[in-house]
Scaffold this motif. Structure first.
Motif, mmCIF file in Angstrom:
data_model
loop_
_atom_site.group_PDB
_atom_site.id
_atom_site.type_symbol
_atom_site.label_atom_id
_atom_site.label_comp_id
_atom_site.label_asym_id
_atom_site.label_seq_id
_atom_site.Cartn_x
_atom_site.Cartn_y
_atom_site.Cartn_z
ATOM 1 N N ASN A 231 -3.247 -3.875 -5.750
ATOM 2 C CA ASN A 231 -2.998 -3.429 -4.337
ATOM 3 C C ASN A 231 -1.868 -3.682 -5.066
ATOM 4 O O ASN A 231 -0.403 -3.027 -5.886
ATOM 5 C CB ASN A 231 -3.682 -4.663 -3.473
ATOM 6 N N ASN B 298 -6.858 0.092 -6.449
ATOM 7 C CA ASN B 298 -6.692 0.183 -5.507
ATOM 8 C C ASN B 298 -7.769 -0.194 -4.510
ATOM 9 O O ASN B 298 -8.888 0.645 -4.693
ATOM 10 C CB ASN B 298 -5.865 0.921 -4.273
ATOM 11 N N CYS C 110 -7.156 2.015 1.226
ATOM 12 C CA CYS C 110 -5.795 2.503 1.391
ATOM 13 C C CYS C 110 -5.832 3.741 1.877
ATOM 14 O O CYS C 110 -5.795 4.065 3.321
ATOM 15 C CB CYS C 110 -4.621 2.785 -0.227
ATOM 16 N N LYS D 55 0.264 0.330 3.566
ATOM 17 C CA LYS D 55 -1.145 -0.428 3.086
ATOM 18 C C LYS D 55 -2.067 1.390 2.955
ATOM 19 O O LYS D 55 -2.418 1.620 2.024
ATOM 20 C CB LYS D 55 -1.934 -0.490 4.254
ATOM 21 N N CYS E 53 -2.788 5.109 0.915
ATOM 22 C CA CYS E 53 -2.984 6.101 -0.686
ATOM 23 C C CYS E 53 -0.827 6.639 -0.577
ATOM 24 O O CYS E 53 -1.064 6.813 -1.943
ATOM 25 C CB CYS E 53 -3.581 6.647 -0.671
#
Length: 217
Positions: free
Chosen positions: A131, A148, A151, A160, A162
């Protein structure tokens, strides 16, 4: 295939994965104290902060404290000894939290995350950035891949979503992406939407939270 395995709870399966030629990345929390781990006696009480609201028995740690860094150095060494190819240190974005019990800055987090990367590389291990999306540009050259969680769920949140992984894509570094759902039926129902919306350079799985059930894109 790459498997992410808990360094403590699931280390018994590591030899079997290695014997099958699988790549093993070992997870541990680098930013919190968890009261069920076998090395909890190594955490100095005065370096523990407030509880993590989403997990009982978990507390933030002061990553500026050299004694906390000693604990993490030993965990990385343990990962090496277990035969892990890489490590996945979690909770490395504590500076974004407002209720840690102490004040951490952006630069405190950068320094700590670079410490983790350096230790991993010194032990011959790859390391993933878990993250911590807002520090990607500053940490890209220190980390070998990224992991991640969720996302795509936050695709309308500019802090936040992708698309923030574009520097990793441009550098041709892997990004492993997990979206969590509540049931196997939800995984199949949401698969097309998740897989079509996320960047195609991501390696995505849809996972039923706290189970081994998953669906690939």
């Amino acid at each position: 295939d790459v498997y992410v395995v808990d360094l403590f709870d699931r280390r018994g399966i590591i030899p079997g994965l290695l014997s099958k030629g699988k790549k093993v990345v070992c997870y541990f929390s680098a930013g919190t104290y968890e009261d069920w781990r076998p090395d909890i006696g190594q955490f100095p009480p005065d370096a523990l902060g407030n509880g993590v609201t989403t997990w009982r028995g978990e507390r933030w740690v002061d990553i500026r404290d050299t004694r906390i860094r000693d604990v993490m150095r030993k965990r990385i060494q343990m990962a090496q000894q277990q035969g892990c190819h890489g490590v996945d240190p979690g909770n490395v974005d504590g500076y974004t939290q407002s209720d840690l019990g102490f004040n951490l800055t952006y630069d405190n987090q950068i320094d700590y995350n670079r410490f983790l990367a350096s230790e991993a590389h010194n032990h011959g291990l790859a390391i993933g950035l878990k993250n911590d999306l807002l520090q990607i540009k500053d940490l890209l050259h220190d980390f070998d891949f990224a992991i991640n969680e969720s996302c795509e769920q936050f695709r309308y949140n500019v802090q936040k979503n992708c698309l923030l992984y574009q520097p990793f894509f441009d550098a041709r570094k892997p990004v492993f992406h997990i979206e969590y759902v509540r049931s196997s039926s939800a995984a199949h129902a949401q698969r097309n939407a998740i897989c079509s919306n996320r960047p195609s350079d991501m390696n995505t799985i849809i996972k039923v939270a706290l189970t081994n059930y998953k669906v690939d894109c």
